[in-house]
Design a protein around this motif. Sequence first.
Motif, PDB file in Angstrom:
ATOM      1  N   GLN A 110       0.820  -1.210   0.000  1.00 34.77           N
ATOM      2  CA  GLN A 110       0.000   0.000   0.000  1.00 34.77           C
ATOM      3  C   GLN A 110       0.861   1.271   0.000  1.00 34.77           C
ATOM      4  O   GLN A 110       0.508   2.256  -0.634  1.00 34.77           O
ATOM      5  N   GLY A 111       1.987   1.237   0.707  1.00 32.15           N
ATOM      6  CA  GLY A 111       2.891   2.381   0.699  1.00 32.15           C
ATOM      7  C   GLY A 111       3.674   2.451  -0.604  1.00 32.15           C
ATOM      8  O   GLY A 111       3.590   3.422  -1.357  1.00 32.15           O
ATOM      9  N   GLY A 112       4.435   1.393  -0.900  1.00 31.67           N
ATOM     10  CA  GLY A 112       5.244   1.368  -2.110  1.00 31.67           C
ATOM     11  C   GLY A 112       4.408   1.203  -3.368  1.00 31.67           C
ATOM     12  O   GLY A 112       4.465   2.011  -4.290  1.00 31.67           O
ATOM     13  N   GLY A 113       3.608   0.145  -3.404  1.00 32.41           N
ATOM     14  CA  GLY A 113       2.827  -0.172  -4.603  1.00 32.41           C
ATOM     15  C   GLY A 113       1.771   0.862  -4.926  1.00 32.41           C
ATOM     16  O   GLY A 113       1.688   1.348  -6.061  1.00 32.41           O
ATOM     17  N   ARG A 114       0.949   1.223  -3.945  1.00 35.28           N
ATOM     18  CA  ARG A 114      -0.153   2.165  -4.174  1.00 35.28           C
ATOM     19  C   ARG A 114       0.274   3.629  -4.016  1.00 35.28           C
ATOM     20  O   ARG A 114      -0.465   4.531  -4.406  1.00 35.28           O
ATOM     21  N   GLY A 115       1.418   3.849  -3.380  1.00 37.62           N
ATOM     22  CA  GLY A 115       1.875   5.229  -3.195  1.00 37.62           C
ATOM     23  C   GLY A 115       1.179   5.969  -2.071  1.00 37.62           C
ATOM     24  O   GLY A 115       1.165   7.205  -2.050  1.00 37.62           O
ATOM     25  N   LEU A 116       0.599   5.236  -1.122  1.00 42.24           N
ATOM     26  CA  LEU A 116      -0.063   5.895   0.013  1.00 42.24           C
ATOM     27  C   LEU A 116       0.960   6.497   0.968  1.00 42.24           C
ATOM     28  O   LEU A 116       2.095   6.016   1.070  1.00 42.24           O
ATOM     29  N   ARG A 172       8.681  -4.367  -4.419  1.00 42.90           N
ATOM     30  CA  ARG A 172       9.991  -4.957  -4.122  1.00 42.90           C
ATOM     31  C   ARG A 172      10.964  -3.903  -3.593  1.00 42.90           C
ATOM     32  O   ARG A 172      11.691  -4.140  -2.615  1.00 42.90           O
ATOM     33  N   ALA A 173      10.978  -2.741  -4.227  1.00 46.41           N
ATOM     34  CA  ALA A 173      11.880  -1.666  -3.789  1.00 46.41           C
ATOM     35  C   ALA A 173      11.578  -1.257  -2.350  1.00 46.41           C
ATOM     36  O   ALA A 173      12.493  -1.002  -1.555  1.00 46.41           O
ATOM     37  N   SER A 174      10.302  -1.218  -2.008  1.00 43.32           N
ATOM     38  CA  SER A 174       9.906  -0.851  -0.645  1.00 43.32           C
ATOM     39  C   SER A 174      10.355  -1.913   0.358  1.00 43.32           C
ATOM     40  O   SER A 174      10.889  -1.588   1.432  1.00 43.32           O
TER      41      SER A 174
END
Length: 219
Positions: A110-116, A172-174
Motif C-alpha cells: 500500500q505504501g510502495g505499490g499504491r503510493g499511500l 519490491r523496492a519498498s
Amino acid sequence: MSKHHSWPRFITLEGGEGVGKSTNLAAMAELLRATGRELVVTREPGGTPLAETIRELLLAPRDEKVAPDAELLLLFAGRAQHWQQVILPALQRGAWVLCDRFLDATYAYQGGGRGLDVGLIDSLSELVLKAQGPALTLLLDVDVATGMSRASERAALDRFEQEQLSFFERVRASYLARAEAEPERMKRIDAGQALAAVQRDVASVLSAHIAHCEIHHVD
C-alpha cells in the motif's frame, strides 16, 4: 514508534509474488515445533473468521475500482481482529507465532505499490498494534519477472496479482528499503536460488534466532 516492542517469539515471512513463501513457511514451522513450544501458524490478510472474510473482499477481482484508502482500512480492520484475537494472546502465553505476511507487507504494497502516505500507515499501525511487532522477519526476495512467472503458473490470479509489473517493482523496492533500514530484524533471503539453498539460508537465520531466545531465556 520510538518505544517499539518486539516479541521475540513472533516471526513473520514476507515477499512479493512467486517467492516461495508457502514452501518455506512449512519448513520454518517444522523447525519451530522442534523447540517443544506451542506454535501458531497464521496469515495476513486473514487469521480469524472475520479477518478471512475481509481477505476475500480484498483479493477478489472486481469491476469496481477499490480506492487505496479503502483497501488500507480493510487491511487494518482485519489486522486489528487478528492481533487481538489470535496473535497477542498466543504471544502472551509463551507460544511461537509464525505469520505469512504482516505489517511490512502493508508498507510494501500500500505504501510502495499504491503510493499511500507512509505517515498514514504509521498512524494506523500505532492505533492497532501499539508499537508492537515481530522480532524477526525473513524477506524472500527475487526479481519481479521471475516471481511473476512463477505466480502465473498457479491458479487464477487474485486482484493484487493482476497488477502491472511496475506495481510489483515498487513493492519490491519498498521491501528492500525496509530490510536495509532494519537489518537486525529483517533478513533478506535470495529466493532466486535453488529451493534447497533457499531453505538452507532460511534454516540458518531461524536457527540462530531460536538459539538466541533459548540462551537468553526469552519469555
